[in-house]
Design a protein around this motif. Structure first.
Motif, PDB file in Angstrom:
ATOM      1  N   GLN A  38      16.262  17.969 -11.337  1.00 14.96           N
ATOM      2  CA  GLN A  38      17.697  17.755 -11.154  1.00 14.96           C
ATOM      3  C   GLN A  38      17.943  16.437 -10.420  1.00 14.96           C
ATOM      4  O   GLN A  38      18.865  15.684 -10.767  1.00 14.96           O
ATOM      5  N   LEU A  39      17.123  16.146  -9.427  1.00 12.53           N
ATOM      6  CA  LEU A  39      17.253  14.888  -8.692  1.00 12.53           C
ATOM      7  C   LEU A  39      16.975  13.696  -9.602  1.00 12.53           C
ATOM      8  O   LEU A  39      17.631  12.651  -9.491  1.00 12.53           O
ATOM      9  N   GLU A  40      16.026  13.854 -10.513  1.00 13.42           N
ATOM     10  CA  GLU A  40      15.774  12.788 -11.473  1.00 13.42           C
ATOM     11  C   GLU A  40      16.990  12.587 -12.374  1.00 13.42           C
ATOM     12  O   GLU A  40      17.415  11.457 -12.638  1.00 13.42           O
ATOM     13  N   ALA A  41      17.568  13.693 -12.839  1.00 16.31           N
ATOM     14  CA  ALA A  41      18.744  13.596 -13.710  1.00 16.31           C
ATOM     15  C   ALA A  41      19.903  12.909 -13.009  1.00 16.31           C
ATOM     16  O   ALA A  41      20.733  12.255 -13.656  1.00 16.31           O
ATOM     17  N   GLU A  42      19.972  13.036 -11.697  1.00 17.42           N
ATOM     18  CA  GLU A  42      21.036  12.399 -10.914  1.00 17.42           C
ATOM     19  C   GLU A  42      20.724  10.947 -10.585  1.00 17.42           C
ATOM     20  O   GLU A  42      21.534  10.263  -9.949  1.00 17.42           O
ATOM     21  N   GLY A  43      19.538  10.468 -11.000  1.00 15.60           N
ATOM     22  CA  GLY A  43      19.158   9.093 -10.737  1.00 15.60           C
ATOM     23  C   GLY A  43      18.676   8.832  -9.325  1.00 15.60           C
ATOM     24  O   GLY A  43      18.577   7.674  -8.894  1.00 15.60           O
ATOM     25  N   ARG A  44      18.334   9.887  -8.610  1.00 14.65           N
ATOM     26  CA  ARG A  44      17.931   9.726  -7.207  1.00 14.65           C
ATOM     27  C   ARG A  44      16.439   9.484  -7.057  1.00 14.65           C
ATOM     28  O   ARG A  44      15.982   9.096  -5.986  1.00 14.65           O
ATOM     29  N   LEU A  45      15.690   9.746  -8.100  1.00 14.62           N
ATOM     30  CA  LEU A  45      14.264   9.457  -8.113  1.00 14.62           C
ATOM     31  C   LEU A  45      13.797   9.454  -9.558  1.00 14.62           C
ATOM     32  O   LEU A  45      14.539   9.832 -10.469  1.00 14.62           O
ATOM     33  N   SER A  46      12.562   9.039  -9.765  1.00 16.04           N
ATOM     34  CA  SER A  46      11.952   9.056 -11.094  1.00 16.04           C
ATOM     35  C   SER A  46      10.615   9.769 -11.004  1.00 16.04           C
ATOM     36  O   SER A  46       9.894   9.652 -10.001  1.00 16.04           O
ATOM     37  N   ASP A  71       8.149   8.934 -12.475  1.00 18.59           N
ATOM     38  CA  ASP A  71       7.122   7.892 -12.489  1.00 18.59           C
ATOM     39  C   ASP A  71       6.972   7.202 -11.138  1.00 18.59           C
ATOM     40  O   ASP A  71       6.096   6.347 -10.974  1.00 18.59           O
ATOM     41  N   ASP A  72       7.803   7.584 -10.168  1.00 23.40           N
ATOM     42  CA  ASP A  72       7.624   7.072  -8.811  1.00 23.40           C
ATOM     43  C   ASP A  72       6.269   7.492  -8.274  1.00 23.40           C
ATOM     44  O   ASP A  72       5.804   8.613  -8.521  1.00 23.40           O
ATOM     45  N   LYS A  73       5.668   6.614  -7.502  1.00 25.35           N
ATOM     46  CA  LYS A  73       4.419   6.971  -6.824  1.00 25.35           C
ATOM     47  C   LYS A  73       4.740   7.840  -5.606  1.00 25.35           C
ATOM     48  O   LYS A  73       5.802   7.688  -4.967  1.00 25.35           O
ATOM     49  N   VAL A  74       3.838   8.724  -5.288  1.00 27.92           N
ATOM     50  CA  VAL A  74       4.023   9.588  -4.120  1.00 27.92           C
ATOM     51  C   VAL A  74       4.234   8.742  -2.871  1.00 27.92           C
ATOM     52  O   VAL A  74       5.057   9.056  -2.003  1.00 27.92           O
ATOM     53  N   ASP A  75       3.505   7.630  -2.776  1.00 27.95           N
ATOM     54  CA  ASP A  75       3.587   6.785  -1.596  1.00 27.95           C
ATOM     55  C   ASP A  75       4.969   6.145  -1.434  1.00 27.95           C
ATOM     56  O   ASP A  75       5.360   5.782  -0.314  1.00 27.95           O
ATOM     57  N   THR A  76       5.714   6.029  -2.521  1.00 29.91           N
ATOM     58  CA  THR A  76       7.075   5.494  -2.435  1.00 29.91           C
ATOM     59  C   THR A  76       7.943   6.365  -1.555  1.00 29.91           C
ATOM     60  O   THR A  76       8.776   5.877  -0.785  1.00 29.91           O
ATOM     61  N   TRP A  77       7.749   7.652  -1.646  1.00 25.89           N
ATOM     62  CA  TRP A  77       8.554   8.612  -0.892  1.00 25.89           C
ATOM     63  C   TRP A  77       7.875   9.079   0.389  1.00 25.89           C
ATOM     64  O   TRP A  77       8.551   9.391   1.373  1.00 25.89           O
ATOM     65  N   LEU A  78       6.567   9.140   0.372  1.00 26.68           N
ATOM     66  CA  LEU A  78       5.817   9.649   1.523  1.00 26.68           C
ATOM     67  C   LEU A  78       4.729   8.634   1.893  1.00 26.68           C
ATOM     68  O   LEU A  78       3.532   8.865   1.668  1.00 26.68           O
ATOM     69  N   PRO A  79       5.122   7.489   2.447  1.00 32.17           N
ATOM     70  CA  PRO A  79       4.157   6.416   2.724  1.00 32.17           C
ATOM     71  C   PRO A  79       3.017   6.860   3.635  1.00 32.17           C
ATOM     72  O   PRO A  79       3.246   7.430   4.705  1.00 32.17           O
ATOM     73  N   GLY A  80       1.799   6.633   3.163  1.00 28.79           N
ATOM     74  CA  GLY A  80       0.628   6.905   3.969  1.00 28.79           C
ATOM     75  C   GLY A  80       0.242   8.359   4.116  1.00 28.79           C
ATOM     76  O   GLY A  80      -0.775   8.678   4.743  1.00 28.79           O
ATOM     77  N   LYS A 109      12.773  14.404   1.602  1.00 32.49           N
ATOM     78  CA  LYS A 109      12.965  12.977   1.878  1.00 32.49           C
ATOM     79  C   LYS A 109      14.127  12.426   1.049  1.00 32.49           C
ATOM     80  O   LYS A 109      14.938  11.622   1.539  1.00 32.49           O
ATOM     81  N   ALA A 110      14.234  12.864  -0.200  1.00 34.25           N
ATOM     82  CA  ALA A 110      15.268  12.338  -1.103  1.00 34.25           C
ATOM     83  C   ALA A 110      16.657  12.861  -0.768  1.00 34.25           C
ATOM     84  O   ALA A 110      17.662  12.175  -1.012  1.00 34.25           O
ATOM     85  N   THR A 111      16.747  14.059  -0.221  1.00 35.68           N
ATOM     86  CA  THR A 111      18.048  14.686   0.030  1.00 35.68           C
ATOM     87  C   THR A 111      18.445  14.736   1.499  1.00 35.68           C
ATOM     88  O   THR A 111      19.629  14.899   1.808  1.00 35.68           O
TER      89      THR A 111
END
Length: 386
Positions: free
Chosen positions: A107-115, A117-126, A215-217
């Protein structure tokens, strides 16, 4: 080491889609017709009774199809009093939680808030680092379809010694194990394979997916599940309990052996802090049928995201099973295909499946985690004619 691995794989009920419940073929029926083609669920009831004969304390389930609703029970909900299981019970659903988590992420992808294909590190660095794990090389999609290679924290020896073995369970049953702690247990081990090169079920994938949702919400993942799925579908028996160790009434007691041998005593494990599990939600058969039927009918996701969820990869080691994004596709012995998920958590074994059109759904629960052929119940409902 072998003893610990035997316990992990055979008794704790943490690994959803086990070979026993998903891949083992029940006796094949020659006719491809559904067992409810005439509204007769006698074969399903017999399979539930067989599970009780095999050692499961009790079974409760429900079917929804074009003929209406059928509810069935077998065995007891309380070994001490002999109280039978009853329709409408709440129970822990274990890894069925993964379908809810995947739905929210899509649902978050459909809303354009994430993809995806995003890498995990993009959202959860390290966060995904250590012993060759690298979140910079793993996509969100690979988390959801278990092709990340990330180690399953519930297979970590320290985790098993701390939370699963008998004496440890009683000492720690009310302890909270945060999502980032799940990941730390996993990072103490090497990955199963390089990302995208194979398939291996890992509860850590969904701990990370839940962390991405947060992290996204900016909200707890359980709150997002409630707002986006539970409330719109009016799933009154369904909850994300957080650290609450109790199961709402009506409910049965749950039992586990907490040992390598299935010959020993059965222990009441009903109360536990579900944050230790690879799926913490509570639900009931009616709600699960409603959820999976709505999902497959496109009521929760746009067409693009539902198609992504149903894009499957081979679930290696599980014949006739393919895995999408939090959703498993099973080909039954009669040629019928069902979609859904298995759920195992200490003391409980659950199944919820539906046909692709959402018109024929089955959900049921065993209040024990060491015996019983749940796949046989599914085969009985969808393949065995009266």
């Amino acid at each position: 080491m072998r003893a610990l691995r035997s316990l992990r794989l055979g008794l704790v009920g943490a690994v959803a889609l086990t070979a026993t419940s998903l891949a083992a073929d029940a006796l094949a029926a020659p006719a491809p017709a559904s067992g409810s083609a005439t509204g007769d669920h006698s074969a399903t009831r017999e399979a539930m009774d067989a599970a009780v004969k095999d050692g499961v304390p009790g079974v409760v389930g429900q079917v929804n199809d074009t003929y209406g609703t059928w509810k069935g029970t077998s065995g007891v909900g309380d070994l001490r009093t002999g109280r039978p299981r009853s329709a409408g019970e709440h129970y822990r659903v274990g890894s069925i939680t993964k379908t809810f988590v995947a739905t929210v992420l899509l649902q978050l992808e459909a809303e354009g808030r994430l993809s995806l294909d995003d890498k995990v590190d993009t959202w959860l660095p390290g966060v995904v680092r250590g012993n060759l794990h690298d979140g910079r090389r793993i996509t969100l999609r690979q988390l959801l379809n278990h092709t990340s290679g990330i180690f399953n924290y519930r297979d970590d020896d320290e985790f098993v010694r701390t939370y699963i073995l008998k004496d440890a369970f009683y000492k720690t049953r009310y302890d909270t194990v945060a999502l980032d702690r799940h990941v730390k247990y996993a990072m103490a081990n090497k990955p199963y394979f390089t990302p995208g090169s194979s398939w291996q079920y890992s509860n850590t994938n969904y701990s990370l997916a839940a962390m991405v949702i947060e992290k996204a919400t900016g909200n707890p993942y359980g709150e997002e599940i409630r707002r986006r799925v539970i409330t719109p579908l009016r799933l009154r028996a369904t909850s994300v309990p957080g650290t609450n160790p109790r199961v709402p009434r009506p409910s049965s007691r749950a039992y586990a052996k907490l040992a390598e041998s299935t010959d020993g005593p059965s222990h009441d494990v009903t109360e536990l802090n579900p944050t230790r599990a690879g799926g913490d939600m509570i639900s009931g058969a009616a709600d699960l049928n409603r959820f999976y039927s709505a999902l497959l009918r496109g009521e929760l996701l746009p067409k693009k995201q539902l198609a992504e969820m149903k894009t499957t990869v081979e679930a290696k080691g599980l014949p006739k099973v393919r895995y999408g994004l939090g959703l498993a596709e099973r080909e039954l012995s009669c040629g019928v295909t069902v979609w859904g998920h298995h759920g195992g958590i200490t003391g409980w074994t659950s199944e919820a499946v539906t046909t692709a059109d959402g018109r024929h759904s089955l959900a049921f629960n065993f209040n024990g985690d060491w015996s019983g052929d749940s796949h046989a119940v599914i085969e009985a409902e969808f393949c065995h004619t009266p």
